[in-house]
Design a protein around this motif. Sequence first.
Motif, PDB file in Angstrom:
ATOM      1  N   LEU A   4       0.830  -1.206   0.000  1.00 51.62           N
ATOM      2  CA  LEU A   4       0.000   0.000   0.000  1.00 51.62           C
ATOM      3  C   LEU A   4       0.863   1.253   0.000  1.00 51.62           C
ATOM      4  O   LEU A   4       1.755   1.399   0.831  1.00 51.62           O
ATOM      5  CB  LEU A   4      -0.916   0.014   1.220  1.00 51.62           C
ATOM      6  N   SER A   5       0.588   2.151  -0.949  1.00 49.76           N
ATOM      7  CA  SER A   5       1.242   3.462  -1.005  1.00 49.76           C
ATOM      8  C   SER A   5       0.177   4.541  -0.797  1.00 49.76           C
ATOM      9  O   SER A   5      -0.890   4.481  -1.404  1.00 49.76           O
ATOM     10  CB  SER A   5       1.920   3.673  -2.363  1.00 49.76           C
ATOM     11  N   VAL A   6       0.471   5.502   0.073  1.00 54.05           N
ATOM     12  CA  VAL A   6      -0.472   6.570   0.390  1.00 54.05           C
ATOM     13  C   VAL A   6       0.145   7.901   0.002  1.00 54.05           C
ATOM     14  O   VAL A   6       1.324   8.158   0.278  1.00 54.05           O
ATOM     15  CB  VAL A   6      -0.824   6.562   1.897  1.00 54.05           C
ATOM     16  N   GLY A   7      -0.629   8.754  -0.641  1.00 52.43           N
ATOM     17  CA  GLY A   7      -0.106  10.057  -1.040  1.00 52.43           C
ATOM     18  C   GLY A   7      -1.190  10.934  -1.626  1.00 52.43           C
ATOM     19  O   GLY A   7      -2.356  10.540  -1.709  1.00 52.43           O
ATOM     20  N   ASN A   8      -0.784  12.130  -2.039  1.00 58.33           N
ATOM     21  CA  ASN A   8      -1.758  13.003  -2.678  1.00 58.33           C
ATOM     22  C   ASN A   8      -1.941  12.584  -4.134  1.00 58.33           C
ATOM     23  O   ASN A   8      -1.280  11.684  -4.641  1.00 58.33           O
ATOM     24  CB  ASN A   8      -1.338  14.476  -2.555  1.00 58.33           C
ATOM     25  N   ARG A   9      -2.852  13.260  -4.815  1.00 60.39           N
ATOM     26  CA  ARG A   9      -3.195  12.877  -6.183  1.00 60.39           C
ATOM     27  C   ARG A   9      -1.982  12.943  -7.115  1.00 60.39           C
ATOM     28  O   ARG A   9      -1.779  12.056  -7.953  1.00 60.39           O
ATOM     29  CB  ARG A   9      -4.302  13.799  -6.707  1.00 60.39           C
TER      30      ARG A   9
END
Length: 310
Positions: free
Chosen positions: A124-129
């Motif tokens: 899982l990678s989390v970030g802004n658009r």
Amino acid sequence: MDLRYLRAFVAVADHGGISAAAQQLGYAQSSVSAQLKRLEAELGAAVLLRGGTGATLTEAGRRLLPHAREALELDERMRRAVLGERPRLRIGAQESLAHAWLPDVLAAFEYGAGGPDATAEVDLSVGNRTKLDALFTAGELDVAFQYDNGVRVLGPSAVVGHDRTVLAVGSSHPLARVGTVTAEQLLRYEFLVAEPGCTSEMLLDRFGRDLLLGAQVAMVTGSLAALLRLTGHGRGVTLLPEMAVARELESGELVELPLAEQVRPVSIVAKWHPRLGLADGPLRALLELARRADPLPEPTHQGNQASQVS
């Protein structure tokens, strides 16, 4: 083509230099340099510009990079298939979705809710658009979950859920003591959004423009948590998906402002790469679990003009 050459090339692209790439790969720098030269010889084109401070991609190198990543990913999938290992599913999500909704979907997936054959090793990678789009375009994500921003998605995609948008302030903010809030009252206060391309700014642009045109906008560079804390301290007003602020609303740190004019729900969109091999079945199961976990029941979002993506 020898995959070692492609692996060295991708490592240089990711780490910005041959020395850093060699360290990451566990090779001597001279070995990585030799592999890169052989790659360029096979391709008949220079893919790197070497300098004293590192290495950058040439135009040919930029065109090669997504294909190199795809080849390395395919190699890993084949190895997993031969060894009977679970396929890998690389997932990306905007921070607002990873904050509350996606963990429950992934937990159900890990516990086998998608079926006995729908299992995968999840990254899982989390970030802004902006970050997610870059990772997806580079082939480093198999599927990305984002809020719909009205931009047409190229390739396979689908609406998997919907969320209500909430206008919130800290409990000490002057508007927290007002009844129904009008657009004119909002314009008197600072409106907080995170860095460009983040969920809150997208929602402001897409769904709040008619209410908040002319508002004082302040950028809050950093995480969703930072934005929520600043809002909680009474710094300004923010518009966010309900899932992103549910805990703060429940604790009383934030207060939802009832609006004279309702803000429409926003769609949660999944986009994915085709031809994922053994990961295709787990992906389909994950998408179905996401649909079942739609935060808004069907009657709530029907007729509210929430965007749909084919």
